[in-house]
Write an enzyme that holds these catalytic residues in place. Structure first.
Site, PDB file in Angstrom:
ATOM      1  N   CYS A 137       3.460   4.706  -9.360  1.00  0.00           N
ATOM      2  CA  CYS A 137       4.322   5.587  -8.024  1.00  0.00           C
ATOM      3  C   CYS A 137       5.233   6.673  -8.928  1.00  0.00           C
ATOM      4  O   CYS A 137       5.859   6.111 -10.083  1.00  0.00           O
ATOM      5  CB  CYS A 137       4.897   5.156  -7.143  1.00  0.00           C
ATOM      6  SG  CYS A 137       3.660   4.935  -5.622  1.00  0.00           S
ATOM      7  N   HIS A 148       0.685   7.227  -3.283  1.00  0.00           N
ATOM      8  CA  HIS A 148       0.578   5.784  -3.448  1.00  0.00           C
ATOM      9  C   HIS A 148      -0.702   5.300  -2.537  1.00  0.00           C
ATOM     10  O   HIS A 148      -1.453   4.440  -2.845  1.00  0.00           O
ATOM     11  CB  HIS A 148       1.683   5.086  -3.080  1.00  0.00           C
ATOM     12  CG  HIS A 148       1.752   3.416  -2.834  1.00  0.00           C
ATOM     13  ND1 HIS A 148       1.745   2.837  -4.233  1.00  0.00           N
ATOM     14  CD2 HIS A 148       1.368   2.523  -2.149  1.00  0.00           C
ATOM     15  CE1 HIS A 148       1.535   1.462  -3.896  1.00  0.00           C
ATOM     16  NE2 HIS A 148       1.358   1.276  -2.863  1.00  0.00           N
ATOM     17  N   HIS A 169      -6.546   4.959  -9.220  1.00  0.00           N
ATOM     18  CA  HIS A 169      -6.491   5.015 -10.551  1.00  0.00           C
ATOM     19  C   HIS A 169      -7.985   4.533 -11.316  1.00  0.00           C
ATOM     20  O   HIS A 169      -8.587   4.193 -10.681  1.00  0.00           O
ATOM     21  CB  HIS A 169      -5.530   4.103 -11.265  1.00  0.00           C
ATOM     22  CG  HIS A 169      -5.949   2.606 -11.238  1.00  0.00           C
ATOM     23  ND1 HIS A 169      -5.587   1.739  -9.998  1.00  0.00           N
ATOM     24  CD2 HIS A 169      -6.353   1.568 -12.346  1.00  0.00           C
ATOM     25  CE1 HIS A 169      -6.011   0.474 -10.202  1.00  0.00           C
ATOM     26  NE2 HIS A 169      -6.813   0.569 -11.660  1.00  0.00           N
TER      27      HIS A 169
HETATM   28 ZN   LIG Z   1       1.961   3.615  -6.210  1.00  0.00          ZN
END
Ligand SMILES: [Zn+2]
Ligand SMILES: [Zn+2]
Length: 320
Positions: free
Chosen positions: A41, A112, A165
């Protein structure tokens, strides 16, 4: 039993098991986690190694003494790498090579809770452009034989952190699976992937197409709702795509993730990009929802049993 397009491989389509998409729906692929403790984050950049590439409105660059803030994507070395630049000598027992390479984590969004199946066109275009750039950066290293780029989404698909990711692993070798493909391609009078694209695009396994790319449920599908994205024109890697090609790839990836998300209620999944710095190869991206586990038969024979015919999967994904 279906044979692979050009390899000596088989899979079994066992449609009589008659599963519906709802039979595969479990809890959503991703678990919630706390952004305050999330190393991916914004504000927590010190929790990761310095970025090798941070993408901001001003361009791309590495972290300096101060970490770059206000990024929309950043890529940094994995804290727990599978391969390293300076590995331990291999064990003397049996045959082993030094696991020399580079292992990188690509944070695709500062948000996030971002979900790639909800990414905008701009976010998707940025994402595939980052894949191309990071690929180009590593494949230029003469010690690198293959650059593996993949995404794990959801814990059952192998993602240990929920913040979206991708990962990149640069290997010193070309994996045997890719070498076998290259050998088969070399024996073929014309690129078998080019033939595959033409045939699948004209079949009931086509899910979506635009100017440069097709999204298909391949004839040779080893798993339920497996999909592939392929360029219509021959291109060995992301490096061979012009801006229009990257746009169309981004659109096809978005279509694949959105349709899969709607049909299977946000499943965990993996996708992997196959590409080589060899002009005979044909870039492809494969998406596997993590809804069927490897079982005894698969381990014993190397042959996968798929309970959803790709023709049915394609129809459902077209309608999703
Ligand atoms: Zn995060
Ligand atoms: Zn081709």
């Amino acid at each position: 039993m279906r044979r692979h397009y050009f390899l000596e491989e088989y899979c079994i389509i066992a449609a009589e098991r008659k599963k519906r998409p709802s039979d595969f729906r479990r809890e959503r692929g991703r678990e919630r986690s706390d952004p305050k403790t999330c190393p991916f984050c914004p504000g927590n950049e010190e929790m990761t190694p310095p970025a090798v590439a941070a993408y901001t409105v001003d361009g791309v660059g590495p972290d300096g003494v101060e970490r770059v803030r206000d990024w929309w994507a950043r890529s940094f070395p994995n804290l727990y790498p599978a391969v390293t630049a300076d590995p331990e000598p291999p064990t003397r027992e049996w045959v082993a090579d030094r696991a020399r390479g580079f292992h990188e984590v690509i944070i695709e969004s500062p948000d996030h809770d971002a979900d790639p199946s909800e990414f905008s066109r701009q976010e998707l275009e940025r994402l595939v452009t980052i894949y191309r750039d990071r690929y180009a950066s590593h494949i230029a290293d003469p010690g690198v034989g293959y650059v593996s780029i993949f995404k794990n989404w959801g814990r059952v698909a192998g993602a240990s952190l929920s913040h979206t990711h991708s990962q990149l692993v640069a290997l010193p070798i070309v994996p045997p699976a890719l070498l076998r493909e290259l050998e088969a391609i070399g024996r073929s009078p014309r690129c078998p992937y080019c033939s595959l694209v033409e045939r699948e695009a004209a079949s009931d396994r086509l899910i979506f197409e635009n100017g440069r790319f097709v999204l298909i449920a391949p004839f040779f599908s080893e798993a339920p709702y497996e999909t592939w994205i392929l360029p219509k024109g021959h291109a060995p890697s992301l490096e061979g795509l012009d801006p229009r090609g990257l746009e169309d790839l981004a659109e096809a990836l978005g279509e694949a993730l959105r349709r899969q998300d709607r049909l299977l209620s946000g499943p965990a999944y993996n996708y992997t990009i196959r590409q080589l710095p060899d002009r005979r190869y044909h870039l492809n991206l494969r998406i596997h929802p993590a809804i069927s586990a490897l079982a005894g038969f698969e381990r014993n024979t190397g042959i996968f049993i798929n309970s959803v015919p790709p023709e049915a999967a394609a129809r459902e994904l077209r309608e999703a």
